[in-house]
Design an enzyme around this catalytic site. Structure first.
Site, short mmCIF file in Angstrom:
data_model
loop_
_atom_site.label_atom_id
_atom_site.label_comp_id
_atom_site.label_asym_id
_atom_site.label_seq_id
_atom_site.Cartn_x
_atom_site.Cartn_y
_atom_site.Cartn_z
CG HIS A 51 -1.67 1.34 1.28
ND1 HIS A 51 -2.75 1.63 0.47
CD2 HIS A 51 -1.43 2.44 2.03
CE1 HIS A 51 -3.14 2.87 0.72
NE2 HIS A 51 -2.37 3.38 1.66
CD GLU A 52 2.22 3.85 4.03
OE1 GLU A 52 2.85 4.88 3.72
OE2 GLU A 52 1.13 3.88 4.65
CB SER A 53 5.88 1.21 -2.03
OG SER A 53 5.41 -0.10 -2.29
NE ARG A 162 -2.64 1.34 5.13
CZ ARG A 162 -1.49 2.01 5.15
NH1 ARG A 162 -0.37 1.38 5.41
NH2 ARG A 162 -1.44 3.29 4.94
#
Length: 174
Positions: A51-53, A162
């Protein structure tokens, strides 16, 4: 620890294909280095990283970092720190203080060269360092993805994605 295979990584993050070769070995090395060594920990870590990247597409925050200017809670005390120390790495290390701590832990001069966190090995290691520093293995062991998300994000931004990554990761890593 079983290393994550290319097939497993592609199942978890289907859009990673063009970057898979550059990230697979560094991801596995970082997980080993920082104790992310069980299927539960790996599933949690990879779902958050996914998710973050943006599925390993982004190792530098898309926003300019101007919003972090003057944020003393991040250690941004010098003019230009917000932009200079915007989120980098797979879990978006942000702020002068976090760059200093991460750099010390990884043996990198991130205050002089913050862009080092954009290299695949350092992006992965910084994510592993952040994970370990925030005590996320224990939360992963407990299966609490909401708490993991809050500790990474400060809230529950992107929780549905996520959790979707996590569900796939649990299935393919066991």
């Amino acid at each position: 620890m079983s290393a994550v295979t290319l097939v497993q990584l592609l199942a978890i993050m289907p859009l990673v294909r063009p970057r898979a070769a550059a990230f697979l070995a560094p991801l596995n090395a970082a997980m080993l280095e920082f104790g992310i060594t069980t299927p539960a920990r790996q599933a949690s870590f990879l779902s958050q990283v996914g998710h973050e990247s943006g599925q390993l597409r982004y190792v530098r925050e898309l926003a300019s970092g101007q919003a972090y200017e003057g944020r003393t809670d991040l250690g941004n005390t010098q003019r230009g720190d917000g932009v200079r120390f915007r989120g980098r790495g797979l879990l978006q290390v942000t702020g002068r203080a976090n760059y200093a701590a991460c750099g010390k832990a990884l043996g990198l001069d991130l205050l002089a060269q913050p862009e080092l966190l954009e290299q695949a090995v350092n992006a992965c290691r910084s994510a592993g360092w952040f994970w370990q520093t925030k005590g996320l293995n224990a939360l992963a062991d407990a299966g609490d993805q909401v708490k993991v998300t809050r500790r990474i994000n400060g809230g529950t931004n992107g929780l549905a994605e996520r959790q979707a990554f996590f569900a796939v990761a649990q299935r393919v890593l066991t």
